[in-house]
Write a protein that holds these residues in place. Structure first.
Motif, mmCIF file in Angstrom:
data_model
loop_
_atom_site.group_PDB
_atom_site.id
_atom_site.type_symbol
_atom_site.label_atom_id
_atom_site.label_comp_id
_atom_site.label_asym_id
_atom_site.label_seq_id
_atom_site.Cartn_x
_atom_site.Cartn_y
_atom_site.Cartn_z
ATOM 1 N N UNK A 126 0.412 -0.895 0.206
ATOM 2 C CA UNK A 126 0.146 0.117 0.040
ATOM 3 C C UNK A 126 1.579 1.159 -0.460
ATOM 4 N N UNK A 127 2.158 1.046 -0.682
ATOM 5 C CA UNK A 127 2.763 2.768 -0.343
ATOM 6 C C UNK A 127 1.385 3.660 -1.518
ATOM 7 N N UNK A 128 2.668 4.554 -1.681
ATOM 8 C CA UNK A 128 1.566 5.553 -2.805
ATOM 9 C C UNK A 128 0.837 5.915 -2.391
ATOM 10 N N UNK A 129 -0.370 5.796 -1.583
ATOM 11 C CA UNK A 129 -1.591 6.198 -0.217
ATOM 12 C C UNK A 129 -1.559 6.520 0.724
ATOM 13 N N UNK A 130 -1.979 7.458 1.035
ATOM 14 C CA UNK A 130 -2.265 8.529 2.147
ATOM 15 C C UNK A 130 -3.310 7.026 3.322
ATOM 16 N N UNK A 131 -2.254 7.258 4.637
ATOM 17 C CA UNK A 131 -3.579 6.113 5.546
ATOM 18 C C UNK A 131 -4.493 7.057 5.991
ATOM 19 N N UNK A 132 -4.892 8.145 5.434
ATOM 20 C CA UNK A 132 -6.016 9.195 6.611
ATOM 21 C C UNK A 132 -7.158 9.135 4.976
ATOM 22 N N UNK A 133 -7.381 9.622 4.356
ATOM 23 C CA UNK A 133 -8.380 9.518 3.234
ATOM 24 C C UNK A 133 -8.136 8.805 2.107
ATOM 25 N N UNK A 134 -6.909 7.504 1.581
ATOM 26 C CA UNK A 134 -6.611 6.845 1.092
ATOM 27 C C UNK A 134 -6.523 7.492 -0.575
ATOM 28 N N UNK A 135 -6.689 7.775 -1.144
ATOM 29 C CA UNK A 135 -5.819 9.282 -1.999
ATOM 30 C C UNK A 135 -4.225 8.471 -2.566
ATOM 31 N N UNK A 136 -4.456 8.020 -3.774
ATOM 32 C CA UNK A 136 -3.487 7.620 -4.988
ATOM 33 C C UNK A 136 -3.160 7.681 -5.636
ATOM 34 N N UNK A 137 -2.306 6.885 -6.868
ATOM 35 C CA UNK A 137 -1.597 7.703 -8.028
ATOM 36 C C UNK A 137 -3.012 7.770 -8.734
ATOM 37 N N UNK A 138 -3.290 8.790 -9.966
ATOM 38 C CA UNK A 138 -3.802 8.493 -10.737
ATOM 39 C C UNK A 138 -3.316 8.204 -12.619
ATOM 40 N N UNK A 139 -4.344 7.878 -13.110
ATOM 41 C CA UNK A 139 -3.725 7.724 -14.781
ATOM 42 C C UNK A 139 -4.634 9.286 -15.748
ATOM 43 N N UNK A 140 -2.931 10.212 -15.850
ATOM 44 C CA UNK A 140 -4.181 10.990 -16.865
ATOM 45 C C UNK A 140 -2.923 11.269 -18.294
ATOM 46 N N UNK A 141 -3.208 11.650 -18.858
ATOM 47 C CA UNK A 141 -3.017 12.155 -20.413
ATOM 48 C C UNK A 141 -1.659 13.098 -20.165
ATOM 49 N N UNK A 142 -0.741 13.198 -21.430
ATOM 50 C CA UNK A 142 0.228 14.126 -21.148
ATOM 51 C C UNK A 142 0.080 14.231 -22.956
ATOM 52 N N UNK A 143 0.101 15.604 -22.828
ATOM 53 C CA UNK A 143 -1.005 16.008 -24.617
ATOM 54 C C UNK A 143 -0.024 17.107 -24.845
ATOM 55 N N UNK A 144 1.009 16.824 -25.680
ATOM 56 C CA UNK A 144 2.200 17.182 -26.483
ATOM 57 C C UNK A 144 1.500 18.369 -27.878
ATOM 58 N N UNK A 145 1.716 19.359 -27.728
ATOM 59 C CA UNK A 145 1.127 20.145 -28.545
ATOM 60 C C UNK A 145 1.846 21.363 -29.625
ATOM 61 N N UNK A 146 1.786 21.245 -31.374
ATOM 62 C CA UNK A 146 3.291 22.178 -31.357
ATOM 63 C C UNK A 146 2.135 23.217 -32.634
ATOM 64 N N UNK A 147 2.564 24.168 -32.826
ATOM 65 C CA UNK A 147 2.061 25.470 -33.714
ATOM 66 C C UNK A 147 1.945 26.869 -32.636
#
Length: 71
Positions: free
Chosen positions: A1-22
């Motif tokens: 249970x590493x990377x998880x808050x022991x009080x609220x249970x917040x853990x890692x989330x998956x997000x998109x990394x968007x690369x833009x040009x112009x």
């Protein structure tokens, strides 16, 4: 249970990394184009916190938001 808050249970989330040009239209360009989207993880800001419970010191890993509310 590493990377998880022991009080609220917040853990890692998956997000998109968007690369833009112009150049943005507002700045006189033709608009920004998306050239790549990859997945990445956002990890919670976990900090060690020593809490005294019933006379015993316990080390907990809590997120910064919970740490501020406990202190």
């Amino acid at each position: 249970m590493s990377r998880v808050c022991e009080v609220c249970g917040k853990g890692p989330i998956v997000v998109n990394s968007v690369i833009r040009r112009g150049k943005a239209r507002a700045a006189g360009g033709v608009g920004r184009k998306v050239t790549g989207v990859t997945k990445r993880f956002q990890k919670p800001n976990l900090q060690p916190l020593t809490v005294t419970r019933a006379g015993v010191s316990v080390r907990m890993r809590v997120c910064n938001k919970c740490r501020k509310s406990l202190i």
